[in-house]
Design a protein around this motif. Sequence first.
Motif, short mmCIF file in Angstrom:
data_model
loop_
_atom_site.label_atom_id
_atom_site.label_comp_id
_atom_site.label_asym_id
_atom_site.label_seq_id
_atom_site.Cartn_x
_atom_site.Cartn_y
_atom_site.Cartn_z
N GLN A 143 2.89 4.68 8.67
CA GLN A 143 4.10 4.13 8.09
C GLN A 143 4.75 3.10 9.01
O GLN A 143 4.97 1.96 8.61
N ASP A 144 5.00 3.54 10.25
CA ASP A 144 5.80 2.70 11.16
C ASP A 144 5.00 1.55 11.73
O ASP A 144 5.53 0.45 11.94
N ARG A 145 3.74 1.78 12.02
CA ARG A 145 2.98 0.76 12.71
C ARG A 145 2.20 -0.13 11.76
O ARG A 145 2.02 -1.32 12.01
N TYR A 146 1.73 0.46 10.65
CA TYR A 146 0.86 -0.33 9.77
C TYR A 146 1.53 -0.74 8.46
O TYR A 146 0.97 -1.49 7.67
N GLY A 147 2.72 -0.21 8.20
CA GLY A 147 3.44 -0.66 7.01
C GLY A 147 2.97 -0.03 5.72
O GLY A 147 3.19 -0.58 4.63
N VAL A 148 2.31 1.13 5.83
CA VAL A 148 1.94 1.87 4.63
C VAL A 148 3.18 2.65 4.17
O VAL A 148 3.86 3.26 4.99
N ARG A 149 3.46 2.63 2.87
CA ARG A 149 4.55 3.46 2.37
C ARG A 149 3.97 4.84 2.03
O ARG A 149 3.08 4.95 1.19
N VAL A 150 4.44 5.86 2.74
CA VAL A 150 3.89 7.21 2.53
C VAL A 150 4.85 8.02 1.67
O VAL A 150 6.04 8.12 1.99
N ILE A 151 4.33 8.57 0.58
CA ILE A 151 5.15 9.44 -0.27
C ILE A 151 4.54 10.83 -0.22
O ILE A 151 3.36 11.02 -0.57
N HIS A 152 5.35 11.80 0.22
CA HIS A 152 4.84 13.17 0.26
C HIS A 152 5.06 13.84 -1.09
O HIS A 152 6.13 14.37 -1.37
N ALA A 153 4.03 13.76 -1.92
CA ALA A 153 4.07 14.31 -3.27
C ALA A 153 2.63 14.51 -3.72
O ALA A 153 1.70 14.03 -3.08
N VAL A 187 0.84 -1.20 0.00
CA VAL A 187 0.00 0.00 0.00
C VAL A 187 0.87 1.25 0.00
O VAL A 187 1.74 1.42 0.87
N VAL A 188 0.66 2.11 -0.98
CA VAL A 188 1.40 3.37 -1.08
C VAL A 188 0.41 4.52 -0.96
O VAL A 188 -0.59 4.57 -1.69
N LEU A 189 0.68 5.41 -0.02
CA LEU A 189 -0.19 6.58 0.18
C LEU A 189 0.53 7.83 -0.35
O LEU A 189 1.66 8.12 0.07
#
Length: 396
Positions: A66-76, A30-32
């Motif tokens: 990100q840290d707890r649920y493993g979502v990759r967060v991209i600030h863009a 999952v990428v946010l």
Amino acid sequence: HAGKVVVVGGGFGGATAAKYLKRANPAIEVVLVEPAETFYTCPFSNLHLGGLRSMDSIAHGYDELQDRYGVRVIHATAEDIDAAAHTVKLSTGSELEYDRLVLSPGIDIRWNVLEGYDEDAAEKAPHAWKAGSQTEKLRAQLEAMEDGGTFVMVAPDNPFRCPPGPYERASLVANYLAQYKPKSKVLILDAKDNFSKQGLFMEGWERLYGDRIEWVGLSDDGRVTRVDADRLEVETEFGTVHQADVLNVIPPQKAGWIAERAGVTDDSGWVPVKPETFESQQAEDIYVIGDATVAAPMPKSGFCANAQAKVVAVAIAASLESRPAPAAHWTNTCYSLVGPEYGISVAGVYRVKDGVIAEVEGSGGVSPMDAPDTTRALEAEYAVGWYNAICQDTWG
Ligand code: FAD
């Protein structure tokens, strides 16, 4: 390979969808994508405006996702979407591929639909309908206003983000004025004749603020057709000019622009979706949630965006395993604060009936009229409980 899901927008809908996709199946990648590192919630931003809360207290970050649920967060920013190729182009220049895409971009303003209201005008007459710098601007103007001034609010026709929001705002501005600028008043110029929880709001206004708040509906020439932000003047349909000391224009809205780029909006500017799954009616594998969608009778609320996100997360997890999506149910409660210790609410329960989203008969409703102060005080407490819980559920 359990599948890759890209989520665009880290607000109520998007952040919840990202988290619940991981909860549905941790193997899904999952990428946010969200430009802001700090998200300021519209819910409770009216309390900041009324001097009752700091901006910090309505700020949320993405570390937990990100840290707890493993979502990759991209600030863009997602700049373009190719629905056929299943790719998202980012402002960083890179491109993401997806098996399923979730869009929760919220709203954008329809600039210049209300004559004179463009991006420059919004600097002088803030909408504050996205929380953050706009909220702070309007608060600063309110604080700088002389005692005896008029806070003029221009309220939009349906559909728009948060049906009770303008009236909660008028309430909390009046609460501030009553304490700090007692000769001042609030004038609401409305493009419609009825609004959410109207009877309850009006009862509360009379009880708490006397005649400090004046509401002018469509039939009484309340519809504003022109804004002059330099002079802080507005003109109505029948030519009445109102002078403001602080001018808050809540303009007509549409789905966040990236929805249009993805080709999922219709002529209304909003996104039609399949009711069972919130998959776009126009593009396969693109799911749209939150304010951007046509989901009436569900309102455009953070509560609904959060509820829709969970249904979508489960539907996507199922579709990636070629299982059918389970039957969908949604709930909504919108609390509004008429005063710091005076809460009212509207609740609804929804499901798909005969192919459309419908309110479950006999469910939901609004707070009682003529209730004792203790009931209003309790609902104000519930509102704080709701806020803490939904923020925890969304970003925590
Ligand atoms: P948002 O929460 O706005 O999130 C959208 C996100 O998408 C933003 O972070 C934005 O940066 C991001 N984005 C947009 N475009 C892109 C792009 N191209 N690329 C990457 N990211 C992008 N609701 C309630 O339930 N209760 C309340 O008490 C309440 N009070 C409110 C009070 C006010 C004054 C207002 C204005 C609204 C209120 N709401 C309330 C409504 C609530 O704020 C919205 O319904 C909710 O934010 C909708 O969630 P969303 O995910 O659709 O959009």
